[in-house]
Design a protein around this motif. Sequence first.
Motif, PDB file in Angstrom:
ATOM      1  N   ALA A   1       1.844   5.382  42.966  1.00  0.00           N
ATOM      2  CA  ALA A   1       0.631   5.661  43.739  1.00  0.00           C
ATOM      3  C   ALA A   1       1.035   6.444  44.982  1.00  0.00           C
ATOM      4  CB  ALA A   1      -0.038   4.355  44.136  1.00  0.00           C
ATOM      5  N   GLN A   2       0.411   7.571  45.197  1.00  0.00           N
ATOM      6  CA  GLN A   2       0.756   8.397  46.345  1.00  0.00           C
ATOM      7  C   GLN A   2       0.113   7.834  47.603  1.00  0.00           C
ATOM      8  OE1 GLN A   2       2.933  10.869  46.464  1.00  0.00           O
ATOM      9  NE2 GLN A   2       3.364  10.489  44.311  1.00  0.00           N
ATOM     10  N   SER A   3       0.904   7.789  48.660  1.00  0.00           N
ATOM     11  CA  SER A   3       0.433   7.317  49.947  1.00  0.00           C
ATOM     12  C   SER A   3       0.073   8.509  50.817  1.00  0.00           C
ATOM     13  CB  SER A   3       1.535   6.499  50.624  1.00  0.00           C
ATOM     14  OG  SER A   3       1.162   6.171  51.934  1.00  0.00           O
ATOM     15  N   THR A   4      -0.905   8.311  51.685  1.00  0.00           N
ATOM     16  CA  THR A   4      -1.294   9.380  52.599  1.00  0.00           C
ATOM     17  C   THR A   4      -0.446   9.380  53.866  1.00  0.00           C
ATOM     18  OG1 THR A   4      -2.971   7.949  53.587  1.00  0.00           O
ATOM     19  CG2 THR A   4      -3.682   9.393  51.770  1.00  0.00           C
ATOM     20  N   GLN A   5       0.407   8.361  54.020  1.00  0.00           N
ATOM     21  CA  GLN A   5       1.254   8.287  55.204  1.00  0.00           C
ATOM     22  C   GLN A   5       2.459   9.202  55.029  1.00  0.00           C
ATOM     23  OE1 GLN A   5       2.228   4.165  55.617  1.00  0.00           O
ATOM     24  NE2 GLN A   5       0.262   3.644  56.521  1.00  0.00           N
ATOM     25  N   THR A   6       2.869   9.782  56.143  1.00  0.00           N
ATOM     26  CA  THR A   6       4.049  10.642  56.078  1.00  0.00           C
ATOM     27  C   THR A   6       5.304   9.784  56.004  1.00  0.00           C
ATOM     28  OG1 THR A   6       4.160  10.745  58.477  1.00  0.00           O
ATOM     29  CG2 THR A   6       2.943  12.497  57.376  1.00  0.00           C
ATOM     30  N   GLN A   7       6.267  10.264  55.266  1.00  0.00           N
ATOM     31  CA  GLN A   7       7.527   9.543  55.133  1.00  0.00           C
ATOM     32  C   GLN A   7       8.563  10.133  56.067  1.00  0.00           C
ATOM     33  OE1 GLN A   7       9.088   9.057  51.233  1.00  0.00           O
ATOM     34  NE2 GLN A   7       7.079   8.666  50.321  1.00  0.00           N
TER      35      GLN A   7
ATOM     36  N   PRO B   1       9.662   8.599  44.136  1.00  0.00           N
ATOM     37  CA  PRO B   1       8.474   8.147  44.867  1.00  0.00           C
ATOM     38  C   PRO B   1       7.689   7.128  44.049  1.00  0.00           C
ATOM     39  CG  PRO B   1       8.214  10.429  44.148  1.00  0.00           C
ATOM     40  CD  PRO B   1       9.592  10.003  43.779  1.00  0.00           C
ATOM     41  N   PRO B   2       6.945   6.266  44.721  1.00  0.00           N
ATOM     42  CA  PRO B   2       6.141   5.266  43.996  1.00  0.00           C
ATOM     43  C   PRO B   2       5.045   5.948  43.188  1.00  0.00           C
ATOM     44  CG  PRO B   2       5.661   5.204  46.348  1.00  0.00           C
ATOM     45  CD  PRO B   2       6.799   6.155  46.155  1.00  0.00           C
TER      46      PRO B   2
END
Length: 178
Positions: free
Chosen positions: A166-172, A163-164
């Motif tokens: 920076a954590q994203s709040t979007q679901t993968q 995973p990148p």
Amino acid sequence: AVSPDNTKIVYAIASASASIDNGLYLIELNNTFSLNFNRNTPKQLSQNLSNINWSEFTFQFSPNSRQILATNSEKNISYLISIDSTVNPKNLYDVTATLPTIQNDWKDQLDQLTSSKMAKIPKELQPYVSTASAQDLQFSTDEEKILFLAQQDGNLEPNIITPPPAQSTQTQSRNIIQ
């Protein structure tokens, strides 16, 4: 024609102002795949010959991008050309009679290339990747990314790809749909 490894282009010129400039050319692309003619100087592989006008031919690269099959369907003539040197008219032979052998050899080379590409793919992803041809697999120049044709539907595990930072709040979504 573009080589399978996307590093070479072969083409013919038929209407140059000087007739010696007409012929078969090769451009080797740099790793940015740009057609900057200042950096990518075309190399003339052969001038048009008295009995050969290269603009009447179609071209196909070998799977390893080291040879070109030039075919004139109207005249039923094919020539196998090595791109490592300029074409010597004395060593230019019609290979139409051996086309089945050449095509079988190229199929074997393509199978080997496909196998070597498949070995680079994570085991979890391999069942989904179509291996109908090496063209179904396209690696980035650094071979860190892959574009592939799905063979079957499925769902990838979440941590196959790191995973990148920076954590994203979007679901993968890791669904593969054929």
